[in-house]
Design an enzyme around this catalytic site. Structure first.
Site, mmCIF file in Angstrom:
data_model
loop_
_atom_site.group_PDB
_atom_site.id
_atom_site.type_symbol
_atom_site.label_atom_id
_atom_site.label_comp_id
_atom_site.label_asym_id
_atom_site.label_seq_id
_atom_site.Cartn_x
_atom_site.Cartn_y
_atom_site.Cartn_z
ATOM 1 N N PHE A 180 0.858 -1.172 0.000
ATOM 2 C CA PHE A 180 0.000 0.000 0.000
ATOM 3 C C PHE A 180 0.901 1.232 0.000
ATOM 4 C CE2 PHE A 180 -2.298 3.548 1.777
ATOM 5 C CZ PHE A 180 -3.463 3.513 1.017
ATOM 6 N N ASP A 206 9.659 2.801 1.636
ATOM 7 C CA ASP A 206 8.480 3.607 1.952
ATOM 8 C C ASP A 206 8.226 3.501 3.455
ATOM 9 O OD1 ASP A 206 5.980 4.664 2.434
ATOM 10 O OD2 ASP A 206 5.030 3.763 0.685
ATOM 11 N N LYS A 226 3.104 11.530 6.765
ATOM 12 C CA LYS A 226 2.266 11.364 7.948
ATOM 13 C C LYS A 226 2.814 12.098 9.166
ATOM 14 C CE LYS A 226 -0.070 7.150 6.399
ATOM 15 N NZ LYS A 226 -1.301 7.824 5.971
#
Length: 419
Positions: free
Chosen positions: A161, A246, A275
């Protein structure tokens, strides 16, 4: 709703404020005709928050065990981050990159030093960081590696994801994310996660990069075998392609280290952050890389009006300063051990299996007791916020500011709903 036993912030009034005239139920119903139905939130309407606690419009309080999918690693409204934002709001918020601003270079210097890399490409969202890395890797492949034009490939892992843009869903293996959004962008190869042999077999002369999550968050907090990340690093170095890590969810203290790759002393060629980099205040992401990799970009080839804006840079600098102390990494490691022990005790008593790394856990619930969504709803009724992922799996990712008492209270609520 009984709620956790730990008291919430005493400074809060007994009820909400700005939305008092509309109940949670009315606000939820009001969304349907005016908001795209691309989410299925739990039925709670949050009106305020502080630290590890949130409050809905009726004044009910909840322990936040999701932390905005790790965007709130430092809790809601951390004083140092709020102060940095307020200070910058009074001075300058945006110039675009048409001009320099006095906050950006300090942010880049701090972030490069924290990660052990050289250069920073500031962006806004995690998906933008991934898209940027794809472009950088392809350009590097053509200009440095010598791959034939338009032939570069990037290898990704099954269950990944990385975002929801059209290019990113092109290499997703989640049909919910893909179905109906084709035609898809070519140039990607998918291999099983945590399988070095399959990865090596997929690498050829066209391979620009290997893009993986050191821990697969959306897939259920899947942690690879010890040595996998080091193996990816060795393979990419030996075969002459880039390693892109990531760490948008796994990075910035979540796993008990600054980065998840730090558990194997690995330094990727390109690191993706987001984030928590914005402190839960503003969207901030970054591509951080070796100088010879990011140097392939030249003026006009890539950009973002808001990327690197002074407000984001000021908040991002404050985030890096918090991490530089090592306090939050230590807290995540120590409280992660507590979470591990409690979940171990629940295994066989409603929990079929679980995975923990720092203050991050994927918990597989016995399907006979309910889906992940149903378990999340039962925890909501107990005053604890979590979020399900696939099947009967829930994710636990509380703010790194959570106390041991609060953590045990939330895990006690999980034990109760499984009973």
């Amino acid at each position: 709703m009984t709620g956790p036993t730990t008291p919430a912030p005493s400074s809060w009034p007994a009820s909400g404020s700005a939305s008092e005239t509309r109940s949670s139920a009315r606000l939820i119903l009001a969304e349907a005709p005016v908001l795209a139905h691309n989410y299925h939130p739990l039925p709670v309407v949050v009106a305020r928050a502080e630290g590890t606690w949130v409050q809905d419009v009726e004044g009910r309080r909840y322990l936040d065990m999701l932390a905005g999918y790790s965007a709130l690693n430092f809790g809601h409204r951390h004083p140092a981050l709020i102060e940095a934002a307020h200070r910058q709001l009074d001075r300058l918020t945006l110039t675009s990159r048409a001009f320099h601003n006095d906050q950006l270079v300090g942010f880049a210097e701090r972030l490069a030093a924290l990660t052990g890399l050289d250069m920073v490409l500031p962006m806004n969202t995690g998906a933008e960081a991934v898209e940027s890395a794809v472009k950088v890797a392809r350009k590097w492949a053509y200009e440095v590696k010598g791959v034939a034009p338009d032939r570069a490939t990037i290898i990704v892992a099954d269950g990944n994801f990385h975002g929801r843009t059209t290019t990113i869903v092109s290499f997703s293996t989640d049909e919910t994310a893909r179905a109906g959004f084709g035609p898809f962008t070519p140039g990607f190869r998918v291999v099983p996660y945590n399988d070095l042999a399959a990865l090596e077999a997929a690498v050829d002369e066209t391979t620009a990069a290997v893009l993986i999550e050191p821990i697969q968050g959306e897939a259920g907090v899947l942690i690879p075998d010890e040595g996998y990340l080091a193996g990816v690093r060795e393979l990419t170095r030996r075969t002459g392609c880039l390693f892109i890590a990531d760490e948008i969810q796994s990075g910035l203290g979540r796993t008990g280290r600054t980065l998840a790759v730090d558990h194997e002393s690995v330094v990727p060629d390109i690191l993706l952050l987001g984030k928590a980099l914005g402190g839960g205040i503003v969207p901030v992401s970054a591509v951080v890389a070796r100088r010879e990799v990011l140097s392939v970009l030249r003026p006009g080839e890539h950009g973002s009006t808001f990327g690197g804006n002074p407000l984001s840079a000021a908040v991002g600098s404050a985030v890096v300063d918090l991490l530089a102390t090592g306090e939050f990494q230590r807290r995540a490691a120590e409280l992660g051990d507590v979470m591990d022990r409690v979940l171990a005790a629940l295994t066989g008593a409603g929990v079929t299996s679980y995975r923990v790394r720092g203050l991050w856990a994927g918990v597989d619930i016995d399907p006979a007791l309910g889906t992940g969504r149903q378990i999340s709803e039962r925890l909501l009724a107990e005053g604890v916020l979590v979020k399900d992922t696939h099947g009967s799996t829930i994710r636990l990712a509380p703010p790194l500011t959570i106390t041991e008492e609060e953590l045990r209270s939330a895990l006690g609520a999980l034990k109760k709903v499984l009973g």
